[in-house]
Design an enzyme around this catalytic site. Structure first.
Site, short mmCIF file in Angstrom:
data_model
loop_
_atom_site.label_atom_id
_atom_site.label_comp_id
_atom_site.label_asym_id
_atom_site.label_seq_id
_atom_site.Cartn_x
_atom_site.Cartn_y
_atom_site.Cartn_z
N SER A 35 -2.16 -17.43 7.07
CA SER A 35 -1.34 -18.03 6.02
C SER A 35 -0.27 -18.88 6.68
O SER A 35 0.04 -18.70 7.87
CB SER A 35 -0.70 -16.91 5.19
N ARG A 36 0.32 -19.80 5.88
CA ARG A 36 1.45 -20.57 6.42
C ARG A 36 2.64 -19.66 6.66
O ARG A 36 3.54 -19.99 7.40
CB ARG A 36 1.84 -21.69 5.45
N TYR A 57 -2.64 -21.22 10.38
CA TYR A 57 -4.10 -21.40 10.32
C TYR A 57 -4.66 -21.62 11.73
O TYR A 57 -5.80 -21.24 12.02
CB TYR A 57 -4.45 -22.60 9.43
N HIS A 78 -8.91 -29.41 2.38
CA HIS A 78 -10.17 -28.82 2.85
C HIS A 78 -10.69 -29.48 4.13
O HIS A 78 -11.12 -28.80 5.05
CB HIS A 78 -11.24 -28.89 1.76
N LYS A 96 -14.90 -25.07 -3.25
CA LYS A 96 -15.27 -26.27 -3.98
C LYS A 96 -14.01 -26.92 -4.57
O LYS A 96 -13.04 -26.20 -4.79
CB LYS A 96 -16.26 -25.96 -5.10
N ASP A 177 -11.78 -29.61 -10.56
CA ASP A 177 -11.55 -28.18 -10.61
C ASP A 177 -12.61 -27.44 -11.40
O ASP A 177 -13.11 -26.41 -10.98
CB ASP A 177 -10.17 -27.89 -11.21
N THR A 260 -34.89 -17.86 -26.58
CA THR A 260 -35.41 -17.60 -27.93
C THR A 260 -36.52 -18.60 -28.21
O THR A 260 -36.26 -19.80 -28.37
CB THR A 260 -34.29 -17.74 -28.99
#
Ligand code: NAP
Length: 340
Positions: A35-36, A57, A78, A96, A177, A260
Site C-alpha cells: 500500500s502507499r 508498491y 494500471h 478491469k 467502470d 424458457t
C-alpha cells in the site's frame, strides 16, 4: 510454504473482496500486500493473514515470496503498476479495465511479452462457470439462434468528488467502470461486434454518468446495453433466440440462468411457453466469483501459459478498442488520451 504466492497491490474496496475469495481457492496464498501507506498494508495483512505488509508498491513487487501481483489500483495507474510488477519479474492479474485506452493496453501486453510473464485482465465474468456454460451451450446451438441480447449494470455512486468513481484524472466514468461488463458479456456470447453506437449523459467534469450502447454482432444479432452511476439497474441479462428466451437473474453475479423454450404454433405468448430449463455451471462458484478467476490464474501458471484462454489478450484489446470508439462517440477523454 507451498502454493502460488500472491501479492496484492493497493488496499481499496476490490482488494478486500479479492483477498476474501483468495482464501477459499486451493493452491494459492496471500504472500504479501503493498500500500502507499504502511499502516493500511499492516491492517490489511492482519485481516487476511498476509505473509508480509509493505509500505510501497516497489517493496511489494521486490518481495521474493510474491509470484503474481494483483493490481487493484484505479485504472489510471494500471499501466504504471503492472509495469512495476512485470519489470520485477512478476506475473500480473490486473483489474478491469486493463488501462484507460487501447494504446496503454497494447503497451502492457507488449511489456508482458517482453518479460515473458503471464498477464490477464481480472475479467472474472469470463471465468464465471454459469457464463462459460451459457457461452458453450449457445455456441453449440442448444437454445436456438440468438437474435437479441440485453444487459445492464448500474448502481448509484455516492462518493466524494476526489473518489476514483468521480475523478476524471483517475479514469472515472460509467463505461469503463460498469459498461465493460455488458460489452464483455455480449462479446463472450455473440462474438466480436461489427458496429457499436453510444449515447451518454455527461457530468460537468465530462465523465459519463450513464451510457446506453446498441450493437450489431455477427449474423445480424442486436444488443442493447446500459451502464449507470446514477441509478439502480436490474443487472439483468437476457438473450432472445428463435426458440425461446434465456434470462440471467444478475448477469454480474449470476447464480443461475434459465432458458424458457417457446412451442411452435402456440396461439399466444402464454400458450407457447414451456417449462424452463436451468443452465448450471460445470464447476462451483468459488467465493463471490473472484475465486474462479484466481483458480484460472493458478491453472495457467501451473501450465506455464503467459495468457489465459478464457481472457486472452486479443479479447481484452478488442474490448479496449470498443471502449475507445464509444468514448469518441460520447465525447469522453482522459489525460492519458492526450496526443491521440
Ligand atoms: N472486478 C470487479 O468486480 C471490480 C469491482 C470494483 C472495482 N474494480 C476495479 O478495481 C480497481 C480499483 O477499484 P476500487 O473500487 O477498489 O477502488 P478504491 O476503493 O478507490 O481503491 C483503490 C486503491 O488504489 C490505491 N491507489 C493508488 N493510487 C491512488 C490514488 N492516486 N488515488 C486513489 N487510490 C489510489 C489505494 O490503495 P493504497 O492506499 O493501499 O495504496 C486505493 O485504496 C479499478 O480499476 C476498478 O475498475 C473491479
Amino acid at each position: 510454504m507451498d502454493g502460488i504466492g500472491w501479492g496484492i497491490l493497493a488496499t481499496g474496496k476490490i482488494a478486500h473482496s479479492f483477498a476474501r475469495d483468495l482464501a477459499v481457492v486451493p493452491g494459492g496464498r496471500l504472500a504479501a500486500v503493498g500500500s502507499r501507506r504502511l499502516e493500511s498494508a499492516e491492517s490489511f495483512a492482519a485481516t487476511y493473514d498476509a505473509g508480509a505488509a509493505h509500505g510501497s508498491y516497489e517493496e511489494l513487487v521486490a518481495d521474493p515470496a510474491v509470484d503474481v501481483v494483483y493490481v487493484a489500483s484505479p485504472h489510471a495507474f494500471h499501466l504504471a503498476h503492472a509495469r512495476l510488477a512485470l519489470e520485477a519479474g512478476k506475473h500480473v492479474l490486473c483489474e478491469k479495465p486493463l488501462t484507460l485506452n487501447a494504446a496503454e493496453a497494447e503497451e502492457m501486453v507488449r511489456l508482458a511479452r517482453k518479460h515473458d510473464r503471464f498477464l490477464m485482465e481480472a475479467m472474472w465474468t469470463a471465468c464465471h462457470p454459469v457464463v462459460r456454460r451459457l457461452a458453450s451451450d449457445l455456441a453449440a446451438g442448444r437454445f436456438g439462434r440468438p437474435q437479441h441480447l440485453h444487459a445492464e449494470l448500474g448502481f448509484r455512486v455516492d462518493a466524494p468528488p476526489g473518489d476514483r468513481m468521480l475523478d476524471p484524472d483517475l479514469g472515472a466514468g460509467a463505461l469503463l467502470d460498469m459498461g465493460i461488463y455488458p460489452l464483455t458479456l455480449a462479446h463472450l456470447l455473440l462474438g466480436q461486434a461489427e458496429s457499436l453506437r453510444a449515447l451518454a449523459h455527461l457530468s460537468e467534469d465530462g465523465i459519463d454518468l450513464a451510457v446506453a450502447v446498441t450493437g450489431r454482432y455477427p449474423a445480424g444479432v442486436l444488443a442493447t446495453m446500459a451502464a449507470s452511476m446514477t441509478s439502480w439497474s436490474s443487472r439483468a441479462g437476457a438473450i432472445a433466440t428463435d426458440l425461446g428466451r434465456i434470462e440471467l437473474d444478475d448477469f454480474h453475479h449470476p447464480t443461475r440462468a434459465r432458458f424458457t423454450p417457446y412451442a411452435e404454433g402456440g396461439s399466444n405468448d402464454l400458450d407457447a411457453r414451456q417449462e424452463p430449463v436451468e443452465i448450471v455451471g460445470d464447476e462451483p462458484v468459488l467465493g463471490h466469483g473472484y475465486g474462479n478467476e484466481i483458480a484460472e490464474v493458478h491453472r495457467c501458471l501451473r501450465a506455464g501459459l503467459t495468457e489465459s484462454p478464457l481472457v486472452p489478450h486479443a479479447q481484452t484489446l478488442t474490448l479496449m478498442r470498443q471502449m475507445d470508439e464509444l468514448r469518441g462517440q460520447i465525447g469522453v477523454r482522459y489525460p492519458a488520451d492526450a496526443g491521440r
